[in-house]
Design an enzyme around this catalytic site. Structure first.
Site, PDB file in Angstrom:
ATOM      1  N   ASP A 158      -3.225   0.183   0.468  1.00 34.63           N
ATOM      2  CA  ASP A 158      -2.973   0.180   1.876  1.00 34.63           C
ATOM      3  C   ASP A 158      -1.416  -0.092   2.254  1.00 34.63           C
ATOM      4  OD1 ASP A 158      -5.593   0.524   2.574  1.00 34.63           O
ATOM      5  OD2 ASP A 158      -6.143  -1.579   2.864  1.00 34.63           O
TER       6      ASP A 158
HETATM    7  P1  NAP Z   1      -5.777  -2.590  -1.324  1.00 34.47           P
HETATM    8  O1  NAP Z   1      -5.355  -1.533  -0.204  1.00 34.47           O
HETATM    9  O2  NAP Z   1      -7.017  -3.273  -1.131  1.00 34.47           O
HETATM   10  O3  NAP Z   1      -5.944  -1.503  -2.507  1.00 34.47           O
HETATM   11  C1  NAP Z   1      -6.111  -2.340  -3.751  1.00 34.47           C
HETATM   12  C2  NAP Z   1      -6.395  -0.972  -4.764  1.00 34.47           C
HETATM   13  O4  NAP Z   1      -6.439  -1.689  -6.168  1.00 34.47           O
HETATM   14  C3  NAP Z   1      -7.651  -0.232  -4.572  1.00 34.47           C
HETATM   15  O5  NAP Z   1      -7.528   0.769  -3.984  1.00 34.47           O
HETATM   16  C4  NAP Z   1      -8.213  -0.267  -6.011  1.00 34.47           C
HETATM   17  O6  NAP Z   1      -8.213   1.287  -6.123  1.00 34.47           O
HETATM   18  C5  NAP Z   1      -7.369  -0.921  -6.716  1.00 34.47           C
HETATM   19  N1  NAP Z   1      -7.779  -1.584  -7.814  1.00 34.47           N
HETATM   20  C6  NAP Z   1      -8.770  -2.630  -7.934  1.00 34.47           C
HETATM   21  N2  NAP Z   1      -9.003  -2.954  -8.963  1.00 34.47           N
HETATM   22  C7  NAP Z   1      -8.408  -2.446  -9.748  1.00 34.47           C
HETATM   23  C8  NAP Z   1      -8.020  -2.559 -11.342  1.00 34.47           C
HETATM   24  N3  NAP Z   1      -8.723  -3.494 -12.042  1.00 34.47           N
HETATM   25  N4  NAP Z   1      -7.104  -1.867 -11.921  1.00 34.47           N
HETATM   26  C9  NAP Z   1      -6.424  -1.033 -11.209  1.00 34.47           C
HETATM   27  N5  NAP Z   1      -6.475  -0.702  -9.816  1.00 34.47           N
HETATM   28  C10 NAP Z   1      -7.442  -1.764  -9.288  1.00 34.47           C
HETATM   29  O7  NAP Z   1      -4.605  -3.438  -1.788  1.00 34.47           O
HETATM   30  P2  NAP Z   1      -3.214  -3.959  -1.062  1.00 34.47           P
HETATM   31  O8  NAP Z   1      -2.342  -2.622  -1.334  1.00 34.47           O
HETATM   32  O9  NAP Z   1      -2.715  -5.081  -1.745  1.00 34.47           O
HETATM   33  O10 NAP Z   1      -3.216  -4.092   0.446  1.00 34.47           O
HETATM   34  C11 NAP Z   1      -4.079  -5.383   0.918  1.00 34.47           C
HETATM   35  C12 NAP Z   1      -5.110  -4.987   1.766  1.00 34.47           C
HETATM   36  O11 NAP Z   1      -5.942  -6.148   1.791  1.00 34.47           O
HETATM   37  C13 NAP Z   1      -4.601  -4.636   3.301  1.00 34.47           C
HETATM   38  O12 NAP Z   1      -5.304  -3.783   3.975  1.00 34.47           O
HETATM   39  C14 NAP Z   1      -4.604  -6.170   3.924  1.00 34.47           C
HETATM   40  O13 NAP Z   1      -4.855  -5.962   5.534  1.00 34.47           O
HETATM   41  C15 NAP Z   1      -5.935  -6.693   3.185  1.00 34.47           C
HETATM   42  N6  NAP Z   1      -6.408  -7.938   3.186  1.00 34.47           N
HETATM   43  C16 NAP Z   1      -4.948  -8.886   2.933  1.00 34.47           C
HETATM   44  C17 NAP Z   1      -5.063 -10.283   2.753  1.00 34.47           C
HETATM   45  C18 NAP Z   1      -3.787 -11.036   2.673  1.00 34.47           C
HETATM   46  O14 NAP Z   1      -3.687 -12.092   3.188  1.00 34.47           O
HETATM   47  N7  NAP Z   1      -2.814 -10.544   1.703  1.00 34.47           N
HETATM   48  C19 NAP Z   1      -6.410 -10.764   2.784  1.00 34.47           C
HETATM   49  C20 NAP Z   1      -7.429  -9.856   2.920  1.00 34.47           C
HETATM   50  C21 NAP Z   1      -7.478  -8.805   3.232  1.00 34.47           C
HETATM   51  P3  NAP Z   1      -9.451   1.796  -7.280  1.00 34.47           P
HETATM   52  O15 NAP Z   1     -10.751   1.507  -6.939  1.00 34.47           O
HETATM   53  O16 NAP Z   1      -9.367   3.253  -7.300  1.00 34.47           O
HETATM   54  O17 NAP Z   1      -8.961   1.188  -8.887  1.00 34.47           O
END
Ligand code: NAP
Length: 470
Positions: free
Chosen positions: A398
C-alpha cells in the site's frame, strides 16, 4: 517538613521523569533509556501515593502487582512483534477500564457516606466512567478486528451515525441528571436513582465504544488505536481530577496529548481527515480494489536481481509488513552491508504507516542493528528518487502504490507514498500479486521499470545475500 508538601515535590519529580522519558521516546537512539526513565517516574509516583494511604491492604496490592507483572512478562515473551498493535489495543482498553473503576469506586464509597460530593468531583467521576467505558469496549473491538476474531471489514447499517449521535445525546442527558441529583449533603443517604444513573452511564459508554468502532475498517485500526490511546489518557486525567491526584492528571494529560499527536501524524500520512477515518467506513466491499489494473508483471530470478544490485551505485530499501511477517530484517541489514562494501549508497526509507503499528519498521531495523542515520522518511527520498538506481521493496504494498497519485477512483487516492515507481529500477519482493492490507490493487507491479522477485521475503533476501557472497 509537611508530608503533603514532600509528596507534592515527589509528584513534580515524577512528572519531570515522565516528560523527559516521553521526549526521549521520539528517537530510536534514546527510546530505550526514555522507557526506563518513564518507568522510574512511575515508581516514584506509586511509592509517593502509598505513603499517603493509612490503611493499606498489602495482600490485595501485592497480589495485583504480582498478577500484573506475570501477565506483562509473559506478554513480552509470547506476543510476536507482528501482534504488537493488538496488544497495545488491549493495554489501552485495560487503562480505560482501570480509570472507570477508579471513578466508580470514588462514587461507590462516598455517595452514601459522610462525604458529600462536590459538583466538580461528580462531573469528573462521570467523565471518567464515560471515557473509560468507551475506551474499554472500543479497544476490545479494535483488538478483535486486528486479531482476526471479528471481521476487519467496516460493519455498516443505515442511520448508523444518527444512532451513535442519539446514544451520545442520551449519555449527556444521563450525565446532567447524575450531576444535578448527586448526594451533596453529609449523610444525604444517597439515592438509588443516582447510583442507577451511574450504572446506566457505564452501560451506555460500553455500547458507544462498540458502536463507534465497528464501522471502522481494519486498515484504519492503527489510527483508531492511537485515538483510543489518547482516550485512555483522558480517562486517567479525569480520574485524577475525581480523586484529587496531581500526578494522575499530569500523566493522563501527557498520554492524551501524545495519542492525539500520533493520531494526527497517522491521518496526515494517509492524507485522510480524522472524521473520514471515523465515519466513512473506508475499506467496505464497495470501495476497495481500485481499477483492477491490467498489464504483465515481469518476474526475475534472484540471480538477475543480484546483477541489477551489483551494478547499482545507489539503493533504497523500502520495508513493509511482509518484511515483518517474514522476519527478514537481519538479512536486509546483511544485504545492505554487502551493497555498501560494493560501493553503493544505501538508505532505508520508512513510510509512517508501513507495517501494522506506528514505528513498526524502525523497531525491526533497529533490532537488526541497521544504523539510525540510514533510516529516512519519504520526503527525504521522493524529491530525488529518479536518481536512485534500484529501489528494493521488501513486503511493502500500500505504501508504494502509485494509484494513490494516478487513479482518482482508487480508495488510496491522495495518500502520500514512497514513489519507487520513479526510481530507475524497482524490485518488488513478495509472494504474489495479491493486494496489501487496504485490499487495493497495485499498478506498480506492471510498470516497465518494475521487476517482481516472487517468494518469501526472507528466502529472497537470503538468496541475494548468497549470490553476493559467491
Ligand atoms: P501491506 O500493504 O499490508 O502489504 C504487505 C505485503 O507483504 C502484502 O501485499 C503481501 O503480499 C506481502 N507479504 C506478506 N507476507 C510476506 C512474506 N512472508 N514475504 C514476502 N512478502 C510478504 O503493507 P505496507 O505496504 O507496509 O502497508 C501497511 C498497510 O497496513 C497500510 O494500508 C496501513 O494503513 C495498514 N496498517 C498500518 C498500521 C501501522 O500502524 N503501521 C497498522 C495496521 C494497518 P503477498 O501476499 O503477495 O506476499
Amino acid at each position: 517538613m509537611n508530608p503533603q508538601l514532600i509528596r507534592g515535590l515527589c509528584y513534580i519529580v515524577a512528572s519531570g521523569f515522565f516528560i523527559f522519558g516521553l521526549k526521549m521516546l521520539s528517537s530510536p537512539r534514546t527510546a530505550r533509556r526514555g522507557n526506563i526513565i518513564s518507568a522510574i517516574g512511575m515508581l516514584i509516583a506509586i511509592a509517593t501515593t502509598l505513603t499517603a494511604l493509612t490503611d493499606i491492604k498489602w495482600v490485595w496490592l501485592l497480589a495485583g502487582a504480582g498478577i500484573g507483572s506475570v501477565v506483562g512478562a509473559l506478554a513480552a515473551r509470547l506476543v510476536k512483534m507482528t501482534s504488537m498493535p493488538e496488544m497495545v489495543g488491549l493495554f489501552n482498553g485495560f487503562g480505560g477500564l482501570a480509570s472507570l473503576l477508579v471513578g466508580w469506586s470514588e462514587f461507590h464509597f462516598n455517595w452514601a457516606g459522610t462525604d458529600p460530593l462536590s459538583l466538580f468531583t461528580t462531573v469528573a467521576i462521570f467523565l471518567t466512567v464515560l471515557i473509560g467505558g468507551v475506551t474499554f469496549t472500543g479497544s476490545l473491538v479494535a483488538f478483535g478486528k486486528l486479531a482476526g476474531m471479528i471481521t476487519g471489514k467496516p460493519v455498516l447499517y443505515k442511520g448508523q451515525n444518527i444512532a451513535n449521535a442519539a446514544i451520545l445525546a442520551a449519555i449527556v442527558a444521563v450525565g446532567i441528571f447524575f450531576c444535578v441529583l448527586r448526594p451533596d449533603q453529609p449523610d444525604a443517604g444517597g439515592s438509588a436513582l443516582v447510583y442507577s444513573l451511574l450504572i446506566l452511564a457505564i452501560i451506555q459508554a460500553f455500547t458507544l465504544g462498540v458502536l463507534s468502532t465497528i464501522p471502522i475498517g481494519g486498515a484504519d485500526m492503527p489510527v483508531v488505536i492511537c485515538l483510543l490511546n489518547s482516550y485512555s489518557g483522558l480517562a486517567a486525567c479525569a480520574a485524577g481530577f475525581a480523586i484529587g491526584n496531581n500526578v494522575l492528571i499530569v500523566s493522563g494529560s501527557l498520554v492524551g496529548a501524545s495519542g492525539l499527536i500520533l493520531t494526527r501524524i497517522m491521518c496526515k500520512a494517509m492524507n485522510r481527515s480524522l472524521a473520514n477515518v471515523l465515519f466513512s467506513g473506508f475499506g467496505a466491499a464497495t470501495t476497495a480494489q481500485g481499477e483492477g489494473y491490467q498489464g504483465e508483471a515481469k518476474p526475475v530470478s534472484a540471480q538477475d536481481a543480484y546483477l541489477m544490485l551489483e551494478a547499482a551505485t545507489s539503493v533504497v530499501f523500502v520495508p513493509g509488513y511482509g518484511m515483518a511477517a517474514a522476519q527478514a530484517q537481519h538479512g536486509v541489514r546483511e544485504l545492505g552491508e554487502l551493497l555498501e562494501q560494493n560501493g553503493a549508497e544505501i538508505k532505508y526509507c520508512i513510510h509512517p504507516v508501513a507495517g501494522r503499528m506506528p514505528g513498526h519498521m524502525n523497531v525491526l531495523l533497529a533490532e537488526a542493528n541497521v544504523p539510525y542515520e540510514l533510516l529516512v522518511e519519504p520526503q527525504d527520498v521522493n524529491p530525488t528518487i529518479e536518481t536512485v538506481d534500484v529501489a528494493v521493496v521488501i513486503g511493502a504494498n500500500d505504501v508504494v502504490n502509485p494509484a494513490a497519485k494516478e487513479d482518482q477512483n482508487s480508495p488510496l487516492w491522495g495518500m502520500p507514498i514512497i514513489e519507487v515507481d520513479r526510481a530507475r529500477t524497482c524490485i518488488v519482493l513478495k509472494r504474489s500479486l495479491n493486494p496489501g492490507f487496504a485490499g487495493v490493487d497495485n499498478p506498480l507491479f506492471f510498470k516497465d521499470n518494475t521487476r517482481m522477485l516472487f517468494g518469501d521475503a526472507k528466502a529472497s533476501i537470503g538468496a541475494l545475500v548468497s549470490e553476493f557472497k559467491q
